[in-house]
Write a protein that holds these residues in place. Structure first.
Motif, PDB file in Angstrom:
ATOM      1  N   ASP A   1       0.854  -1.185   0.000  1.00 54.33           N
ATOM      2  CA  ASP A   1       0.000   0.000   0.000  1.00 54.33           C
ATOM      3  C   ASP A   1       0.895   1.242   0.000  1.00 54.33           C
ATOM      4  OD1 ASP A   1       0.239   1.069   2.936  1.00 54.33           O
ATOM      5  OD2 ASP A   1      -0.057  -1.092   3.126  1.00 54.33           O
TER       6      ASP A   1
ATOM      7  N   GLU B   1       1.275   3.786   1.966  1.00 57.49           N
ATOM      8  CA  GLU B   1       1.940   4.124   3.224  1.00 57.49           C
ATOM      9  C   GLU B   1       3.138   3.216   3.473  1.00 57.49           C
ATOM     10  OE1 GLU B   1      -1.446   3.691   3.088  1.00 57.49           O
ATOM     11  OE2 GLU B   1      -2.024   5.797   3.243  1.00 57.49           O
ATOM     12  N   THR B   2       2.977   1.925   3.199  1.00 60.82           N
ATOM     13  CA  THR B   2       4.079   0.985   3.399  1.00 60.82           C
ATOM     14  C   THR B   2       5.225   1.311   2.447  1.00 60.82           C
ATOM     15  OG1 THR B   2       2.547  -0.718   4.144  1.00 60.82           O
ATOM     16  CG2 THR B   2       4.710  -1.457   3.426  1.00 60.82           C
TER      17      THR B   2
ATOM     18  N   ALA C   1       4.710  -4.061   8.958  1.00 59.24           N
ATOM     19  CA  ALA C   1       3.642  -3.069   9.081  1.00 59.24           C
ATOM     20  C   ALA C   1       2.281  -3.707   9.326  1.00 59.24           C
ATOM     21  CB  ALA C   1       3.602  -2.188   7.840  1.00 59.24           C
ATOM     22  N   GLN C   2       2.162  -5.011   9.131  1.00 58.38           N
ATOM     23  CA  GLN C   2       0.900  -5.683   9.421  1.00 58.38           C
ATOM     24  C   GLN C   2       0.545  -5.594  10.901  1.00 58.38           C
ATOM     25  OE1 GLN C   2       1.060  -9.673   7.880  1.00 58.38           O
ATOM     26  NE2 GLN C   2       1.131  -8.982   5.751  1.00 58.38           N
TER      27      GLN C   2
ATOM     28  N   THR D   1      -2.149  -0.614  12.781  1.00 58.83           N
ATOM     29  CA  THR D   1      -3.457  -0.299  12.200  1.00 58.83           C
ATOM     30  C   THR D   1      -3.235   0.600  10.991  1.00 58.83           C
ATOM     31  OG1 THR D   1      -3.770   1.739  13.474  1.00 58.83           O
ATOM     32  CG2 THR D   1      -4.523  -0.350  14.507  1.00 58.83           C
ATOM     33  N   ASP D   2      -4.266   0.791  10.191  1.00 60.52           N
ATOM     34  CA  ASP D   2      -4.147   1.683   9.036  1.00 60.52           C
ATOM     35  C   ASP D   2      -3.749   3.088   9.476  1.00 60.52           C
ATOM     36  OD1 ASP D   2      -4.833  -0.399   7.385  1.00 60.52           O
ATOM     37  OD2 ASP D   2      -6.906   0.272   7.061  1.00 60.52           O
ATOM     38  N   ALA D   3      -4.351   3.569  10.559  1.00 64.00           N
ATOM     39  CA  ALA D   3      -4.038   4.912  11.067  1.00 64.00           C
ATOM     40  C   ALA D   3      -2.589   4.986  11.558  1.00 64.00           C
ATOM     41  CB  ALA D   3      -5.006   5.294  12.188  1.00 64.00           C
ATOM     42  N   GLU D   4      -2.140   3.965  12.262  1.00 64.31           N
ATOM     43  CA  GLU D   4      -0.748   3.944  12.743  1.00 64.31           C
ATOM     44  C   GLU D   4       0.234   3.911  11.572  1.00 64.31           C
ATOM     45  OE1 GLU D   4      -1.181   1.601  17.013  1.00 64.31           O
ATOM     46  OE2 GLU D   4      -1.083   0.435  15.152  1.00 64.31           O
ATOM     47  N   ARG D   5      -0.080   3.115  10.555  1.00 69.85           N
ATOM     48  CA  ARG D   5       0.794   3.020   9.376  1.00 69.85           C
ATOM     49  C   ARG D   5       0.870   4.375   8.677  1.00 69.85           C
ATOM     50  NH1 ARG D   5      -0.666  -1.692   8.090  1.00 69.85           N
ATOM     51  NH2 ARG D   5      -2.461  -1.165   6.821  1.00 69.85           N
ATOM     52  N   ALA D   6      -0.252   5.057   8.533  1.00 70.46           N
ATOM     53  CA  ALA D   6      -0.266   6.378   7.891  1.00 70.46           C
ATOM     54  C   ALA D   6       0.547   7.381   8.708  1.00 70.46           C
ATOM     55  CB  ALA D   6      -1.704   6.869   7.708  1.00 70.46           C
TER      56      ALA D   6
END
Length: 189
Positions: free
Chosen positions: A9, A11-12, A165-166, A169-174
């Motif tokens: 994704d 962000e990753t 990154a799994q 969370t999506d928010a943490e990754r962003a």
């Protein structure tokens, strides 16, 4: 990336790119390799021990291949990271640069830069060409094999970051992507 590989994704991908930018830079005045003795980047990127390229830069068994010892002039633990940083600088240069310029870009002196470039040239990853603006000088450019090696590293790094990154969370990754990009931008060049 090949069709068989999963595309990370955005962000990753941003996290992986920021980590590489930070890892390729050294603070001004850093001596030696810029890392404490014994610390080095490793993994299946073709630059450290293990992985698909454990044979070393010149096709000979690398210093981290099973049963191999550090050779005079070989990349060694710290040299593998230096060679990776050098190849990164060469691939990302907007135009071919001299060995001295490349040494400044990665924070090493001219003799060390020359040894790193020679190891990369011996492996067929870079070549010396006449400087178009001054025929008395040479500049360094990446070969097709060098660009491929670097792309393999980028893909391997992205896969490692995606796996790690799994845990976020999506928010943490962003948020991590945003903060690492900011840190990489501010990192001393």
């Amino acid at each position: 990336m090949t069709a068989a590989r999963q595309v990370p994704d955005p962000e990753t991908a941003q996290i992986a790119a920021a980590l590489d930018r930070i890892g390729m830079r050294r603070p001004p005045g850093a001596g030696g390799s810029g890392r404490p003795e014994g610390a080095a980047g490793h993994g299946p990127h073709g630059f450290g021990h293990g992985g698909p390229h454990a044979r070393g830069w010149g096709g000979r068994p690398g210093p981290h291949a099973p049963g191999a010892g550090a050779r005079e002039g070989g990349p060694g633990r710290r040299g593998a990271m230096g060679a990776r940083r050098m190849l990164h600088a060469i691939v990302h240069a907007t135009q071919p640069r001299s060995i001295t310029d490349l040494g400044h870009a990665i924070g090493v002196d001219q003799p060390r830069a020359s040894r790193l470039v020679q190891a990369l040239a011996d492996a067929g990853l870079v070549r010396r060409i006449p400087d178009p603006s001054d025929g008395r000088r040479v500049v360094i450019e990446a070969t097709k094999a060098g660009r491929s090696r670097f792309e393999a590293h980028v893909e391997a790094r992205a896969a490692e970051v995606a796996a790690a990154a799994q845990a976020l969370t999506d928010a943490e990754r962003a948020e991590l992507a945003r903060l690492l990009a900011k840190l990489a931008e501010a990192w001393p060049a």
